[in-house]
Design a protein around this motif. Structure first.
Motif, mmCIF file in Angstrom:
data_model
loop_
_atom_site.group_PDB
_atom_site.id
_atom_site.type_symbol
_atom_site.label_atom_id
_atom_site.label_comp_id
_atom_site.label_asym_id
_atom_site.label_seq_id
_atom_site.Cartn_x
_atom_site.Cartn_y
_atom_site.Cartn_z
ATOM 1 N N LEU A 51 8.891 9.890 -7.946
ATOM 2 C CA LEU A 51 7.679 10.690 -7.783
ATOM 3 C C LEU A 51 7.075 10.371 -6.416
ATOM 4 C CD1 LEU A 51 5.639 12.671 -8.950
ATOM 5 C CD2 LEU A 51 4.442 10.721 -9.985
ATOM 6 N N SER A 52 7.332 11.241 -5.448
ATOM 7 C CA SER A 52 6.818 11.058 -4.091
ATOM 8 C C SER A 52 5.400 11.621 -4.009
ATOM 9 C CB SER A 52 7.724 11.764 -3.080
ATOM 10 O OG SER A 52 9.029 11.204 -3.102
ATOM 11 N N GLU B 139 0.811 -1.216 0.000
ATOM 12 C CA GLU B 139 0.000 0.000 0.000
ATOM 13 C C GLU B 139 0.845 1.266 0.000
ATOM 14 O OE1 GLU B 139 -2.653 -0.210 3.288
ATOM 15 O OE2 GLU B 139 -3.830 -1.876 2.464
ATOM 16 N N SER B 140 2.024 1.200 0.587
ATOM 17 C CA SER B 140 2.883 2.383 0.642
ATOM 18 C C SER B 140 4.341 1.954 0.648
ATOM 19 C CB SER B 140 2.578 3.223 1.886
ATOM 20 O OG SER B 140 2.790 2.463 3.062
ATOM 21 N N VAL B 141 5.188 2.801 0.085
ATOM 22 C CA VAL B 141 6.606 2.473 -0.053
ATOM 23 C C VAL B 141 7.447 3.676 0.367
ATOM 24 C CG1 VAL B 141 8.446 1.918 -1.689
ATOM 25 C CG2 VAL B 141 6.215 0.819 -1.910
ATOM 26 N N LEU B 142 8.505 3.408 1.120
ATOM 27 C CA LEU B 142 9.506 4.419 1.442
ATOM 28 C C LEU B 142 10.768 4.113 0.639
ATOM 29 C CD1 LEU B 142 10.787 6.736 3.112
ATOM 30 C CD2 LEU B 142 11.384 5.009 4.840
ATOM 31 N N VAL B 143 11.207 5.062 -0.185
ATOM 32 C CA VAL B 143 12.452 4.927 -0.940
ATOM 33 C C VAL B 143 13.546 5.647 -0.165
ATOM 34 C CG1 VAL B 143 13.640 5.347 -3.122
ATOM 35 C CG2 VAL B 143 11.179 4.847 -3.115
ATOM 36 N N SER C 203 0.526 5.457 -6.443
ATOM 37 C CA SER C 203 0.693 4.779 -5.162
ATOM 38 C C SER C 203 1.187 5.768 -4.117
ATOM 39 C CB SER C 203 1.692 3.631 -5.296
ATOM 40 O OG SER C 203 1.203 2.627 -6.155
ATOM 41 N N CYS C 204 1.133 5.370 -2.863
ATOM 42 C CA CYS C 204 1.629 6.209 -1.776
ATOM 43 C C CYS C 204 3.132 5.984 -1.642
ATOM 44 C CB CYS C 204 0.910 5.856 -0.477
ATOM 45 S SG CYS C 204 1.444 6.832 0.940
ATOM 46 N N VAL C 205 3.919 6.953 -2.078
ATOM 47 C CA VAL C 205 5.385 6.836 -2.096
ATOM 48 C C VAL C 205 5.995 8.030 -1.374
ATOM 49 C CG1 VAL C 205 7.451 6.679 -3.541
ATOM 50 C CG2 VAL C 205 5.318 5.598 -4.300
ATOM 51 N N SER C 206 6.972 7.756 -0.527
ATOM 52 C CA SER C 206 7.753 8.814 0.112
ATOM 53 C C SER C 206 9.225 8.496 -0.071
ATOM 54 C CB SER C 206 7.408 8.926 1.600
ATOM 55 O OG SER C 206 7.466 7.664 2.229
#
Length: 275
Positions: A116-117, A90-94, A135-138
């Motif tokens: 693309l955050s 559901e969400s990813v932290l790069v 998607s939810c990306v930070s």
């Protein structure tokens, strides 16, 4: 100087150094540009000097001479990354690891220039603007211990505790033992990463064990490592094209992450949003 030993972050090179013999606890599969090395037990881990897990090497066109990433390689990247992402992500932290001021160590932080955050964009906005596929990306840059006084793993762990992502994608520069791997190789792994391990500067590992969420590492070799005989220190060499390798490699990883996570949006459109 007589070279007797080399360091490498690439599991495939570690396997090749064993003359491609069968190793207990190691399974290797080749499929076109993709080679998968699976270390399935502690015997295999000891043989290759890598933690148990899956290591996938993707060979791409050289970053030095070919800068067109819209030629299909992004979809190869996507296919590999998708095979490692947890179900129902559901969400990813790069997390970009490394030192932006050292070209050979800058791929991690440079990658975030192309990621693309979207965590700050609420679901209603995504729907209203027609970006349901986002998607939810930070993303974060951890810097290096010598500048921050904080281990990268400690920084990432703190952010993970706060935003609770489904998984972490850790991006870092790698060391190889062969110049043939520079500028055309991407390694993915589900075992996490120990920053600096390829150059003998082991830091706290970034892994599911330390963070509490799955960790996928993505890296590109930027230096060649060789250790000398008679106790001489290791030597690390970068090619003169390191600027292009770092910049184009970061672009490929960042855009590859975008294509993998932001579904239904064309790569060219994604690039327009970050380029």
């Amino acid at each position: 100087m007589v070279i007797t030993e080399t360091r490498t972050d690439l599991a495939l090179e570690s396997f090749e150094s064993k003359d491609k013999t069968r190793l207990d606890g190691v399974i290797v599969r080749e499929n076109g540009n993709i080679t998968t090395v699976r270390i399935i037990n502690e015997s295999g881990a000891a043989a290759l000097g890598k933690p148990v897990g899956k290591y996938i090497t993707l060979k791409v066109k050289s970053f030095v001479y070919d800068t067109d990433i819209f030629d299909g390689r992004l979809y190869e990247f996507k296919s590999v990354l998708a095979s490692l992402l947890p179900e129902n992500t559901e969400s990813v932290l790069v997390a970009g690891l490394g030192n932006i001021n050292i070209t050979a160590d800058s791929i991690g932080p440079k990658t975030n220039n192309y990621v693309l955050s979207t965590r700050h964009i609420v679901d209603e906005f995504r729907k209203d603007e027609g970006f349901e596929g986002l998607s939810c990306v930070s993303s974060i840059d951890t810097g290096v211990l010598g500048n921050t006084g904080i281990e990268s793993a400690e920084i990432i762990k703190g952010v993970v505790a706060q935003i609770k992502p489904s998984c972490v994608i850790a991006v870092d520069a790698l060391a190889a033992s062969s110049v043939d791997r520079l500028g055309n190789t991407v390694q993915f792994s589900d075992s996490g990463i120990s920053p600096g391990s390829g150059v003998g500067n082991h830091r706290y590992e970034v892994s599911e064990k330390t963070l509490g969420v799955p960790v996928i590492s993505v890296g590109i070799p930027t230096v060649v490592s060789a250790a000398g005989a008679d106790g001489e220190e290791s030597v690390y060499v970068t090619p003169r094209e390191i600027d292009r390798i770092s910049e184009q490699g970061a672009k490929l990883i960042g855009m590859g992450i975008n294509v993998s996570l932001h579904r239904g949006i064309k790569p060219e459109e994604l690039y327009a949003l970050v380029g």
